[in-house]
Write an enzyme that holds these catalytic residues in place. Structure first.
Site, PDB file in Angstrom:
ATOM      1  N   TYR A  77     -10.625   0.964  10.219  1.00 61.39           N
ATOM      2  CA  TYR A  77     -11.904   1.083   9.655  1.00 61.39           C
ATOM      3  C   TYR A  77     -12.026  -0.019   8.601  1.00 61.39           C
ATOM      4  O   TYR A  77     -12.887   0.140   7.888  1.00 61.39           O
ATOM      5  CB  TYR A  77     -11.921   2.634   9.051  1.00 61.39           C
ATOM      6  CG  TYR A  77     -10.831   2.946   8.214  1.00 61.39           C
ATOM      7  CD1 TYR A  77     -10.789   2.569   6.810  1.00 61.39           C
ATOM      8  CD2 TYR A  77      -9.723   3.816   8.820  1.00 61.39           C
ATOM      9  CE1 TYR A  77      -9.628   2.868   6.152  1.00 61.39           C
ATOM     10  CE2 TYR A  77      -8.663   4.146   7.820  1.00 61.39           C
ATOM     11  CZ  TYR A  77      -8.459   3.831   6.639  1.00 61.39           C
ATOM     12  OH  TYR A  77      -7.604   4.074   5.742  1.00 61.39           O
ATOM     13  N   LYS A  78     -11.376  -1.112   8.630  1.00 62.23           N
ATOM     14  CA  LYS A  78     -11.692  -1.923   7.596  1.00 62.23           C
ATOM     15  C   LYS A  78     -12.197  -3.176   8.141  1.00 62.23           C
ATOM     16  O   LYS A  78     -13.228  -2.996   8.493  1.00 62.23           O
ATOM     17  CB  LYS A  78     -10.411  -2.384   6.842  1.00 62.23           C
ATOM     18  CG  LYS A  78      -9.390  -1.425   5.965  1.00 62.23           C
ATOM     19  CD  LYS A  78      -8.362  -1.825   5.314  1.00 62.23           C
ATOM     20  CE  LYS A  78      -7.669  -0.903   4.862  1.00 62.23           C
ATOM     21  NZ  LYS A  78      -7.962  -0.088   3.729  1.00 62.23           N
ATOM     22  N   ARG A 136     -11.958  -5.690  -7.248  1.00 61.89           N
ATOM     23  CA  ARG A 136     -11.505  -6.253  -5.981  1.00 61.89           C
ATOM     24  C   ARG A 136     -12.710  -6.226  -5.222  1.00 61.89           C
ATOM     25  O   ARG A 136     -13.495  -5.437  -5.115  1.00 61.89           O
ATOM     26  CB  ARG A 136     -10.668  -5.135  -5.308  1.00 61.89           C
ATOM     27  CG  ARG A 136      -9.683  -5.520  -4.212  1.00 61.89           C
ATOM     28  CD  ARG A 136      -8.835  -4.326  -3.488  1.00 61.89           C
ATOM     29  NE  ARG A 136      -9.593  -3.293  -2.976  1.00 61.89           N
ATOM     30  CZ  ARG A 136      -9.189  -2.719  -1.777  1.00 61.89           C
ATOM     31  NH1 ARG A 136      -8.028  -2.872  -1.418  1.00 61.89           N
ATOM     32  NH2 ARG A 136      -9.870  -1.756  -1.544  1.00 61.89           N
ATOM     33  N   PHE A 146       0.626  -1.230   0.004  1.00 63.08           N
ATOM     34  CA  PHE A 146       0.055  -0.001   0.171  1.00 63.08           C
ATOM     35  C   PHE A 146       0.899   1.288   0.028  1.00 63.08           C
ATOM     36  O   PHE A 146       1.817   1.270   0.805  1.00 63.08           O
ATOM     37  CB  PHE A 146      -0.947  -0.025   1.367  1.00 63.08           C
ATOM     38  CG  PHE A 146      -1.948   0.970   1.210  1.00 63.08           C
ATOM     39  CD1 PHE A 146      -2.988   1.210   0.097  1.00 63.08           C
ATOM     40  CD2 PHE A 146      -1.887   2.265   1.922  1.00 63.08           C
ATOM     41  CE1 PHE A 146      -3.764   2.087   0.080  1.00 63.08           C
ATOM     42  CE2 PHE A 146      -2.803   3.438   1.838  1.00 63.08           C
ATOM     43  CZ  PHE A 146      -3.705   3.217   0.965  1.00 63.08           C
TER      44      PHE A 146
END
Lengths: 432, 432
Positions: free
Chosen positions: B224-225, B391, B129
Site C-alpha cells: 500500500y505504499k 517526512r 519500523f
C-alpha cells in the site's frame, strides 16, 4: 407431504421475508452455498465505492482519523459480538481464521503450560476443517505437544482427561453440519482442567451463540460465510476477558501495540482484545465485511438470531422431509444429524451405491440447473464413516421455503434423468 | 537556484510524465505521503466493481475457478517479482508485512539453528519500523534468542560475528530514508555465516531491487505504499529458492497446503513459495493491489525501475536544494542522507531550536495548505541522534518537479508567517 403451494404460503407468512431484499441475488439461481461464500449485500458496492473514491482517493492518509479506519476492527467486532454472546470490546476483526487460530491456540497453550505443565495434548476432530488441524499441528510441533484427533463425537468424553491442555472444536462441522453443545462440552472440558477454543466459522450469523454464557475460553470465526462479508473477508477473534490480557499473542504486529503511532522499539500490547490485531487491516475488504454483518443485524428488530435460527431449522427440516420422501428411492440418504439441536444451518446428503461415486457429477448437474451446492469428497479409506457428500447451506436471510422445494425438484430431475452421466459434469477440474 | 520555470521545463521534458494520468489525484493537493499510503489508480474502482458485482455477486463461489481467484496471489506475486529482481514463481502475495516477517524470520531461525546451533543473535536497527522489531521480539523470546538493536549503520559490521543467526533490515529506513547497500551488506552477513532478511516496504516500486543479484535469503514488502494497492493492501513475501522448500513456515494455513481442496487432515506444504500463503486472501483488497502494481509496471515500456529511480533522485535532489537554499535560515535542516546512493525516495527535514518541537504543527500547517507530508516524533531521550522529523515521500509516478517547487514555497510561507503557531495545528489528536 409439503407441496409447492404450502411453501409459497410459508414464504408469505415468513416474518423474515423482507430481509432478502438486502441482497443482489443472481437471477435464476438457488444459492445453497452461503456456508462457503455468502451473497452480495446491496449496500456493499456503494460503501466500497465510497471508501475507494472518497476515503482513499480524496482524503488519503487522513482517513485513518477522519473516516475512522483505525477504529474499524473494533467497531465491526462490537457488531459481531452481538451475534455470538460477547460484550462490547471483547471481540476484534483481524486477519484470517487460520491466523486467529494461531493466536488463540498459542495463548491457550501458554496458559495451559503455566497452569498445568504436565498437560501435553491438544484434542480436535479428524473431521474438523483442515486449517484448524494444520495450525494445531504446527503449534504442537513447536511446543513439543501431541495433537490427538478423535474420529467421532462419542470419543470426546474419554479425551477430556488430565493430559488434555486444549480442546479445539468447530461448533458446527463444515462437512456434516453436526453442531456441538457448546455449553455442555465446555463445562466438561473445564471440569477436566482444560481450555476450550471454539471455531465459529459455520456458527456466526447461522445459529445463536453465547460465548460468555458457555464460559468459553477463546473463539475465532469467519467473515465470508453467514456474515456475507465477501470473498476472503477478514475474520474475527474473541478471548474471554480473564485470558485476554494474560499474555502477548505471538503475532505481535504494530497495530496490536498499546500506542502504535508512537513507533517505540519495544512491544507493549494493547489492552484487552486489541492486542490480537497484528498488521494493517485490508481496508476495502474490511469495509465490505461491515455491510455483510449489518445484513444479519437487520434481523434484530424482528427476532434476531432466535428468529433466524427458527427459520433455519424450518428450512432444513423441510429439505430433509422432501429429500427423503422424494429421493430416498433414487439412492439419496441423509448425512447430517436428524436432530435439529445437533444440526447447524446446512444439510448434507450422500448417495448409496451404485451412485456413491457420482456425487461430484450430481452437484455439477445441479449447478447447471442453477442450484448451487457443493461436493466434499469422503475419506477413501473409510467411506462408510466419512462418505462423499452433497452439501447444502440454508441461509435464512435470503433462502425461502419455495427455494427449498425447487432445489429438491431439481435434484429429483437430475437423478431421474441421470443428468449426472453427462461427460461435462465428470471433468474434475474445479477447486471448490 | 532552480526556478519554477525550470521545474515546468523539467516536467515537460520528463519521459515519465504520462504515468501520472493513471491516477485520480485530489485537486489542489501535493501528495508527498505515498511512502505511507499510495494514491488511487484510475483502474481500481472499475476493477473492484467488477469483482463485487460480477465475480462475487453473480458468479459467487465458482469465481474461485472462473475468475482465477485461486491464482491471484501468485499472479500478482509474479508481477511484483519483476520489480524486485525475483523470478516467476518465487514471490507470493499474502497477509500483512508483519505476518510475512513472522513467517520468514521463523524459517530463517530454523535454518540458522540447524546450520549453526551456537548462533543466538537476531540483529536489527533500533530505528527499524517497529513491527519488524515487535515480531523479532516475539520470536526471540520463543526461541530463547537475543534481539540486539544497533543504533547506527556504522555499528552493523561489528554485529556480523559468529553469534549472529539472522540480520533483519529494512532496505530503506521508514524514518530517515537511509538506504542500505543490499548486496554489500548481504555479502558481509553471509561471510559471517548469517542469513539476511530484507524488508522492502519502502523499496518496492521506489528503488530498483535485485534480490537474486544480491543473493538475499528472504524478503517481505508492503502493497500500500509505492505499489499503490490501497489502504491495508496485502503484502508480499519472497524466499530464495534454496530456502523456500526447506521447512514449513509455522503459519500453516489451508491455502498453503499442497492440495487445499482435498481437505486432508495432515498438512503437506505446497511446493516452493506457495507454502507461505496461509488462509483465504481478502479478495477485494487483493484485486485492488493488482491495479496498483500495474501502475508501476506501466513504466516498463519507458525505462522501468531505472527510469523511475532516476526521476526519484532528481526530485529528492531538487527538494533538498530548494529546502536548504530557501529554508536553512528559517531553521530547517536535512535529516536524510545527502548521498543519493544512500537515500530512498523520501527526504526528511528537522527543525533547529527553538523550532524543534513545532514539527508536528508545521506538518499540520502544510496539510492545511494542501501539502501532505507526515510527522514522526523523535526519541525524547536522544533527540540529537533521532530528532523529530518532517517526512516527505516523492513518488516519481505522480509527483512532478513543479510539485516539489510548490511544496517548498508552502514550507517557506508556513515558516515565515509562523502559521504553525495557530492553535488548531497544535492539537495532537491524529493517529498518523
Amino acid at each position: 407431504m409439503t407441496t409447492k403451494q404450502d411453501c409459497d404460503v410459508l414464504d408469505q407468512e415468513d416474518p423474515l421475508r423482507e430481509l432478502k431484499l438486502q441482497f443482489d441475488l443472481p437471477v435464476g439461481t438457488i444459492y445453497l452455498d452461503g456456508n462457503s461464500l455468502g451473497v452480495l449485500p446491496r449496500a456493499t458496492l456503494g460503501r466500497v465505492q465510497e471508501v475507494i473514491q472518497k476515503e482513499w482517493g480524496q482524503d488519503l492518509i487522513k482517513s485513518w482519523n477522519s473516516a475512522g479506519w483505525i477504529d474499524l476492527p473494533g467497531r465491526i467486532g462490537d457488531k459481531i459480538a452481538r451475534l455470538v454472546g460477547a460484550r462490547p470490546g471483547e471481540l476484534i476483526v483481524a486477519d484470517s481464521t487460520s491466523l486467529n487460530l494461531y493466536k488463540v491456540l498459542s495463548a491457550a497453550l501458554r496458559i495451559a503450560k503455566e497452569d498445568g505443565p504436565t498437560r501435553k495434548l491438544i484434542v480436535s476432530e479428524r473431521s474438523n476443517f483442515p486449517t484448524d488441524l494444520y495450525i494445531a499441528q504446527s503449534l504442537a510441533e513447536q511446543h513439543g505437544l501431541r495433537l490427538h484427533l478423535v474420529d467421532g463425537v462419542d470419543e470426546i468424553p474419554a479425551a477430556l482427561n488430565s493430559e488434555l491442555a486444549v480442546l479445539m472444536l468447530t461448533e458446527v462441522n463444515y462437512r456434516t453440519g453436526y453442531r456441538h453443545d457448546m455449553k455442555t462440552v465446555t463445562a466438561a472440558a473445564h471440569a477436566a482442567g482444560a481450555l476450550v477454543i471454539w471455531d465459529l466459522a459455520h456458527s456466526a450469523g447461522a445459529v445463536p451463540v453465547d460465548l460468555n454464557g458457555a464460559d468459553a475460553d477463546f473463539a475465532v470465526g469467519c467473515g465470508y460465510k453467514y456474515l456475507n462479508g465477501g470473498p476472503g473477508a477478514p475474520a474475527f477473534v474473541w478471548a474471554h476477558p480473564k485470558h485476554a490480557e494474560r499474555f502477548w499473542q505471538p503475532l505481535s504486529g504494530w497495530l496490536g501495540h498499546a500506542a502504535p503511532f508512537q513507533f517505540t522499539p519495544d512491544y507493549q500490547p494493547a489492552a484487552g482484545i486489541k492486542r490480537y490485531i497484528c498488521g494493517t487491516p485490508a481496508l476495502l475488504s474490511l469495509a465490505a465485511l461491515e455491510c455483510g454483518v449489518d445484513t444479519v443485524l437487520a434481523a434484530e428488530a424482528i427476532g434476531g438470531m432466535a428468529a433466524l435460527r427458527k427459520k433455519s431449522i424450518a428450512l432444513t427440516e423441510l429439505f430433509i422431509e422432501l429429500a427423503e420422501s422424494r429421493c430416498a428411492s433414487l439412492g439419496v440418504r441423509l448425512a447430517s444429524p436428524r436432530d435439529e439441536l445437533q444440526r447447524g444451518s446446512q444439510v448434507c446428503l450422500s448417495l448409496d451405491e451404485p451412485l456413491h461415486e457420482a456425487g461430484y457429477a450430481v452437484i455439477q448437474a445441479l449447478i447447471a440447473r442453477g442450484v448451487i451446492g457443493d461436493f466434499r469428497a469422503g475419506d477413501p479409506a473409510r467411506l462408510k464413516d466419512m462418505p462423499h457428500i452433497l452439501r447444502f447451506g440454508f441461509t435464512p436471510l435470503y433462502i425461502g421455503f419455495a427455494d427449498v422445494y425447487d432445489a429438491v425438484e431439481h435434484l429429483v430431475q437430475v437423478l431421474k434423468n441421470k443428468e449426472w452421466q453427462r461427460p461435462e459434469f465428470n471433468e474434475k477440474g474445479a477447486v471448490t
